[in-house]
Design a protein around this motif. Sequence first.
Motif, PDB file in Angstrom:
ATOM      1  N   ALA A  74       0.831  -1.202   0.000  1.00  0.00           N
ATOM      2  CA  ALA A  74       0.000   0.000   0.000  1.00  0.00           C
ATOM      3  C   ALA A  74       0.869   1.257   0.000  1.00  0.00           C
ATOM      4  O   ALA A  74       0.487   2.286  -0.556  1.00  0.00           O
ATOM      5  N   LYS A  75       2.026   1.167   0.631  1.00  0.00           N
ATOM      6  CA  LYS A  75       2.955   2.298   0.667  1.00  0.00           C
ATOM      7  C   LYS A  75       4.055   2.155  -0.378  1.00  0.00           C
ATOM      8  O   LYS A  75       4.969   2.998  -0.421  1.00  0.00           O
ATOM      9  N   THR A  76       3.984   1.115  -1.188  1.00  0.00           N
ATOM     10  CA  THR A  76       4.994   0.817  -2.217  1.00  0.00           C
ATOM     11  C   THR A  76       6.401   0.936  -1.652  1.00  0.00           C
ATOM     12  O   THR A  76       7.289   1.564  -2.241  1.00  0.00           O
ATOM     13  N   THR A  77       6.586   0.309  -0.504  1.00  0.00           N
ATOM     14  CA  THR A  77       7.876   0.400   0.185  1.00  0.00           C
ATOM     15  C   THR A  77       8.297  -0.964   0.707  1.00  0.00           C
ATOM     16  O   THR A  77       7.455  -1.728   1.200  1.00  0.00           O
ATOM     17  N   VAL A  78       9.570  -1.246   0.574  1.00  0.00           N
ATOM     18  CA  VAL A  78      10.177  -2.436   1.153  1.00  0.00           C
ATOM     19  C   VAL A  78      11.176  -1.984   2.211  1.00  0.00           C
ATOM     20  O   VAL A  78      11.928  -1.026   2.000  1.00  0.00           O
ATOM     21  N   TYR A  79      11.174  -2.672   3.329  1.00  0.00           N
ATOM     22  CA  TYR A  79      12.039  -2.313   4.445  1.00  0.00           C
ATOM     23  C   TYR A  79      13.076  -3.407   4.694  1.00  0.00           C
ATOM     24  O   TYR A  79      12.813  -4.588   4.472  1.00  0.00           O
ATOM     25  N   LEU A  80      14.213  -3.000   5.176  1.00  0.00           N
ATOM     26  CA  LEU A  80      15.221  -3.941   5.645  1.00  0.00           C
ATOM     27  C   LEU A  80      15.598  -3.516   7.059  1.00  0.00           C
ATOM     28  O   LEU A  80      16.269  -2.500   7.245  1.00  0.00           O
ATOM     29  N   GLN A  81      15.102  -4.261   8.021  1.00  0.00           N
ATOM     30  CA  GLN A  81      15.424  -3.999   9.423  1.00  0.00           C
ATOM     31  C   GLN A  81      16.706  -4.741   9.763  1.00  0.00           C
ATOM     32  O   GLN A  81      16.768  -5.966   9.632  1.00  0.00           O
ATOM     33  N   MET A  82      17.706  -4.012  10.189  1.00  0.00           N
ATOM     34  CA  MET A  82      19.014  -4.596  10.480  1.00  0.00           C
ATOM     35  C   MET A  82      19.305  -4.471  11.972  1.00  0.00           C
ATOM     36  O   MET A  82      19.241  -3.363  12.519  1.00  0.00           O
ATOM     37  N   SER A  83      19.621  -5.583  12.581  1.00  0.00           N
ATOM     38  CA  SER A  83      19.916  -5.601  14.011  1.00  0.00           C
ATOM     39  C   SER A  83      21.262  -6.279  14.234  1.00  0.00           C
ATOM     40  O   SER A  83      21.787  -6.947  13.342  1.00  0.00           O
ATOM     41  N   SER A  84      21.792  -6.108  15.433  1.00  0.00           N
ATOM     42  CA  SER A  84      23.090  -6.684  15.783  1.00  0.00           C
ATOM     43  C   SER A  84      24.125  -6.394  14.703  1.00  0.00           C
ATOM     44  O   SER A  84      24.855  -7.275  14.245  1.00  0.00           O
ATOM     45  N   LEU A  85      24.148  -5.153  14.300  1.00  0.00           N
ATOM     46  CA  LEU A  85      25.030  -4.758  13.198  1.00  0.00           C
ATOM     47  C   LEU A  85      26.499  -4.909  13.568  1.00  0.00           C
ATOM     48  O   LEU A  85      26.895  -4.692  14.724  1.00  0.00           O
ATOM     49  N   GLU A  86      27.269  -5.273  12.572  1.00  0.00           N
ATOM     50  CA  GLU A  86      28.706  -5.481  12.728  1.00  0.00           C
ATOM     51  C   GLU A  86      29.438  -4.559  11.761  1.00  0.00           C
ATOM     52  O   GLU A  86      28.874  -4.157  10.736  1.00  0.00           O
ATOM     53  N   PRO A  87      30.683  -4.219  12.062  1.00  0.00           N
ATOM     54  CA  PRO A  87      31.440  -3.369  11.128  1.00  0.00           C
ATOM     55  C   PRO A  87      31.468  -3.944   9.713  1.00  0.00           C
ATOM     56  O   PRO A  87      31.504  -3.174   8.736  1.00  0.00           O
ATOM     57  N   GLU A  88      31.425  -5.269   9.617  1.00  0.00           N
ATOM     58  CA  GLU A  88      31.446  -5.917   8.295  1.00  0.00           C
ATOM     59  C   GLU A  88      30.169  -5.648   7.488  1.00  0.00           C
ATOM     60  O   GLU A  88      30.131  -5.933   6.294  1.00  0.00           O
ATOM     61  N   ASP A  89      29.142  -5.139   8.128  1.00  0.00           N
ATOM     62  CA  ASP A  89      27.914  -4.796   7.429  1.00  0.00           C
ATOM     63  C   ASP A  89      27.993  -3.431   6.746  1.00  0.00           C
ATOM     64  O   ASP A  89      27.081  -3.044   6.020  1.00  0.00           O
ATOM     65  N   SER A  90      29.052  -2.704   6.995  1.00  0.00           N
ATOM     66  CA  SER A  90      29.214  -1.379   6.393  1.00  0.00           C
ATOM     67  C   SER A  90      29.318  -1.499   4.876  1.00  0.00           C
ATOM     68  O   SER A  90      30.132  -2.273   4.356  1.00  0.00           O
ATOM     69  N   ALA A  91      28.492  -0.746   4.190  1.00  0.00           N
ATOM     70  CA  ALA A  91      28.456  -0.798   2.728  1.00  0.00           C
ATOM     71  C   ALA A  91      27.409   0.179   2.229  1.00  0.00           C
ATOM     72  O   ALA A  91      26.645   0.742   3.019  1.00  0.00           O
ATOM     73  N   VAL A  92      27.384   0.352   0.927  1.00  0.00           N
ATOM     74  CA  VAL A  92      26.251   1.038   0.305  1.00  0.00           C
ATOM     75  C   VAL A  92      25.199  -0.026   0.025  1.00  0.00           C
ATOM     76  O   VAL A  92      25.499  -1.054  -0.588  1.00  0.00           O
ATOM     77  N   TYR A  93      23.997   0.217   0.494  1.00  0.00           N
ATOM     78  CA  TYR A  93      22.909  -0.731   0.321  1.00  0.00           C
ATOM     79  C   TYR A  93      22.018  -0.277  -0.837  1.00  0.00           C
ATOM     80  O   TYR A  93      21.557   0.871  -0.855  1.00  0.00           O
ATOM     81  N   TYR A  94      21.790  -1.204  -1.754  1.00  0.00           N
ATOM     82  CA  TYR A  94      20.978  -0.936  -2.922  1.00  0.00           C
ATOM     83  C   TYR A  94      19.737  -1.831  -2.921  1.00  0.00           C
ATOM     84  O   TYR A  94      19.811  -2.989  -2.522  1.00  0.00           O
TER      85      TYR A  94
END
Length: 123
Positions: A74-94
Amino acid sequence: VQLQASGGGLVQAGGSLRVSCSASGGTFSIWTVGWFRQAPGKAREFVAAITWRGDNTYYADSVKGRFTISRDNAKTTVYLQMSSLEPEDSAVYYCGAHRAAIPRTDSSFYDYWGQGTQVTVSS
């Protein structure tokens, strides 16, 4: 279909962040949407994907149990909830979209892409 990723930022290790992929044009509700990420000097890698009904999701092993993908058609939106983030998760997200009803992990199958949002996790 035009996609716009947003919500990135700087977060400490162990923290949480939610990024969003908003779509305009086309019939968003029939598209499978995936999240990919690319760190400096590395290839773009698959993170998660969700089919148009939201009943089929798939995650990379590196994020399974920590990230959750969801969508609100309905909102034409997709979400990515990220938890317990680690330095290795650093990046540009597409975010990308394609019309097959399966959550593809190969970026070459995706027809449309957003511009990316930077996620930086400090140690």
